[in-house]
Design an enzyme around this catalytic site. Sequence first.
Site, mmCIF file in Angstrom:
data_model
loop_
_atom_site.group_PDB
_atom_site.id
_atom_site.type_symbol
_atom_site.label_atom_id
_atom_site.label_comp_id
_atom_site.label_asym_id
_atom_site.label_seq_id
_atom_site.Cartn_x
_atom_site.Cartn_y
_atom_site.Cartn_z
ATOM 1 N N GLU A 70 0.857 -1.343 -0.208
ATOM 2 C CA GLU A 70 0.227 -0.024 0.335
ATOM 3 C C GLU A 70 0.613 1.353 -0.126
ATOM 4 O O GLU A 70 0.241 2.184 -0.512
ATOM 5 C CB GLU A 70 -0.896 0.102 1.679
ATOM 6 N N HIS A 139 -11.232 -5.329 9.359
ATOM 7 C CA HIS A 139 -11.948 -5.268 7.543
ATOM 8 C C HIS A 139 -13.231 -4.455 7.906
ATOM 9 O O HIS A 139 -14.259 -4.891 6.974
ATOM 10 C CB HIS A 139 -12.464 -6.889 7.271
#
Lengths: 338, 372, 327
Positions: A70, A139
């Site tokens: 990322e 998540h």
Amino acid sequence: MARKISMKQAINEALDQEMTRDPSVIVLGEDIVGGAGGDGERDAWGGVLGVTKGLYAKHGDRLMDTPLSESAYVGAAIGAAACGMRPVAELMFIDFMGVCFDQIYNQAAKFKYMFGGKAQTPVVIRAMVGAGFRAAAQHSQMLTPLFTHIPGLKVVCPSTPYDTKGLLIQSIRDNDPVIFCEHKNLYGFEGEVPEASYTIPFGEANIVREGKHASIVTYGLTVHRALEAAVTLAKEGIEVEIVDLRTLSPLDMDTVLESVQKTGHLVCVDEAHPRCNIAADISAQVVQQAFGALKGPIQMVSAPHCPVPFSPVLEDLFIPSGAQIAAAVKRTLAWGKH
Amino acid sequence: MAASITPVIMPKWGLEMREGTIAAWLVDEGARIAVGTPILDVETDKISNAVEAPDPGLLRRKVAQEGETLPVKALLGVLAEPEVGDAEIDAFIAAYEVPAASEDGDEGPALYQWVEVDGLRVRYARRGPDSGVPVLFLHGFGGDLGNWLFNLDAMAEHAPAIALDLPGHGQSDVRLPGTTLAELAGFVARFLAAIDVECAHLVGHSMGGAIGAQLALDQPGLVASLALVNSAGLGDEINADYINGFVRSASRRDLKPAVELLFADPSLVSRALLDDLLKYKRLDGVTELLEALSASLFAGGRQAQSPGRGLEGKDVPVLVVWGAEDRVIPAAHAKNAPAGATVEVLGGAGHMSMMERANEFNSLLRRHVMAR
Amino acid sequence: MPASPFPLGKNELLQVYRTMRTIREFEDRLHVDFSRGDIPGFVHLYAGEEASAAGIMVHLGHGDRIASTHRGHGHCIAKGVDVMEMMKEIYGKKGGSCHGKGGSMHIADLSKGMMGANGILGAGAPLACGAALAAKFRGKNEVAISFVGDGASNQGTFLESLNLAAVWNLPAIFVVENNGYAESTSRDYGVAVDSYVDRAAGFGLPGITVDGTDFFAVYEAAGEIIRRAREGGGPALLECKMVRFHGHFEGDAQTYRGAGELDDIRANQDCLRKFSAAVTGDGLISAAELKSIDTEVLKLIEEAVKEAKAAPLPTAADLTTDVYISY
């Protein structure tokens, strides 16, 4: 009005139309196409939940699958934006911001200011937010407050397919860094969406329901929970007004204040954790700017101060419910009465 | 036998109305009312209007309560002569069933249809019988076929009623065939050809009226009659503040004062109306298109052309309807109607007289069209 | 006039000298003025490292981008950022490169392809990948260079960027300016490999190590990998072994250095002395020509300081401007 499509399809359509209109728009992220480098199908996934499926066939290598890094690819999107492109980077889950937050909040957010106005970083970072998917603690978060806090970032969180398409198109055309939050639990939610391209300005809340007794201010999934509460309350003759913020930064306080002036009672609902969240922010601003209009204490309804649990029965307790919202409305209406 | 029981039912205003809320009863139980008396005020999220008595009679029962929201065709009240007993009325009310609300697609013909004219996709609605000379409704600048929501179904009871979204408006493609009245009129003619209509009664509002008048001049064979409603094309003045305010407002707050200029009663401007207008204006290309159109037709608050004045001595029957309190195009322009035209200036109405005085308007229009 | 036995002609050599001398005098002047208390905040000085910036930047145009470190003045000057504006910026004045809003650690000039000095170590590597990606789309054979120090070469951002650049075959060059110290910590302690070439190989990129105090060595190695990247040959890593003359930051007592270390590097590792010796030794350039550049540079720096001290301060009205393009 027009045909009905899901929020997921609205995102796909916005990306498709902008990529068609503007060759400087590129899309990067993990598995946004899928099947890279393997022997099987290309466009195998179109994103982990299929949001970007079909775009590769139309736009080819302007969609780029990224390695699992990322920092590197979100940073690359930011660097490319500083060099004149309009990248849309997907942070698969907003929970992953930890591994690339510096690029977002210390780099992209600050270039314009640190460089004396002489920079432009038109990057959009799309991320899934929110609970209800049984995806557990890492998540499922609603981390909107962390981004809203940062000067230089814009934060968008729509609740309907119409708002999603217009705000995503607006985000791509906007010249500042935008964090575009997509509630994973609303991906399937359908609504009327024009086929043509259109925009919705930032900093404009939407009054989803008009009412005179109390104002409920919220965003994202909890807009729909507030609508559920409105139905129950209406049976008791309580008419609530629901303000959907749509963008958290910039924030449309004018509409919030107008509503509070009208009703005198405010409930702020936020799926984010209670400390330092959007509900707390708005509550404090209302007290400072419209104290005289309040006829009862402001109520904040949020998720609890705990990570998102896995077990479905617990997760269902985690997200603010219509019943909790209705109870909060009644609490503030009852203040001073016996 | 329920021989003399007349139900008062929730009307359907516009193609999308599903339900309405009773704002107020205007008469009491026991009142004798004439045909056309307004007896209830009903609100939808789009607009408010009065429900009129369908027949003369005695109001025996108010079924709907103030504040109640009911579906289209729901029973609102009962008219019956004194001879009819209360028990019979109770039985009627109990037995009354709201006809199943037709969902999209179930209602026979689709709500809207599409046709391509010169490569430009046009949305239109067609209601009413299959035969007879159709009535074509032309909306005004920045409007769409929904402007005729109180008029389309009423006309459809007597003749085929067609309304289109002009190019660059409503859901038609955001492109213009040109910015002059002649080009727009020519487009309307080709639209009629594309839907196999050889001749139509034209009803035009504001800019739509100027287009209709232009078409009557250019292709008189197409035009059975002309109704000009708060029409452009009959004089020079037009309110530039309205046009500019409408075109340039980007937010609800800015748009509201402009849209309020359209109505004699500004409280008719609901949030939903403004939201619908904003959604339209936010479509790509619409603002630029409206700027181009207004620059061509209305630059500086002056109307560039006056086809309405050119109708003098022409053969076409003309009805001119205006709202006396029109703040966009002055009602004085009605005086420029051709000799022999029927001219009606309605009190208590502004620029949107076909909405503000819908019932009277519908009667005037029906008489004008059915007289041919 | 004798032909140049160097890879650059005489005028280019004089220009390179001017660049390096400007960096040296700029940094040394800041060292003096900082100790007097004239300069707010942190400064990290590049003196001693000039050959790296000069040897690399001479191959670049404005369309080529660089992402720098906290020790960015040298990169700025070599990339063509205006010296007067830089000094104003360091003094926090209006008219500075960033109108006083950035300071020493954030000097940038996007019009010259300088994507900013950076207060976050390693943060420039992904940004340079992005610049390289944009260059690929632009299709003009431009490159992007990421500078990191030996310390930042351990940052996840740097390592992820090596991989990303390799996977996407980006025209990105990663320059490790290895001056032996990450703040006070020796490179030997903080970096597990001895050779950065090995680290690059581990990520699938070629690497070269050069003596960063030798302008010509840097020039040649940089030239080769930049040309390769322009031609689509992909990313590479260049390690420049060098020395810094001052502390990590100004105010650093540098007690982590060995006895006599500073004296030794100034005497024997001064890249400017080495360069001067090389170009005058051959007779191509005279000592007087170099001296005259020295004088001009000192005058420029003096001017820059004077102007910076006289320049107006930003006002309260400037505090909240330029947060967004539009809000």
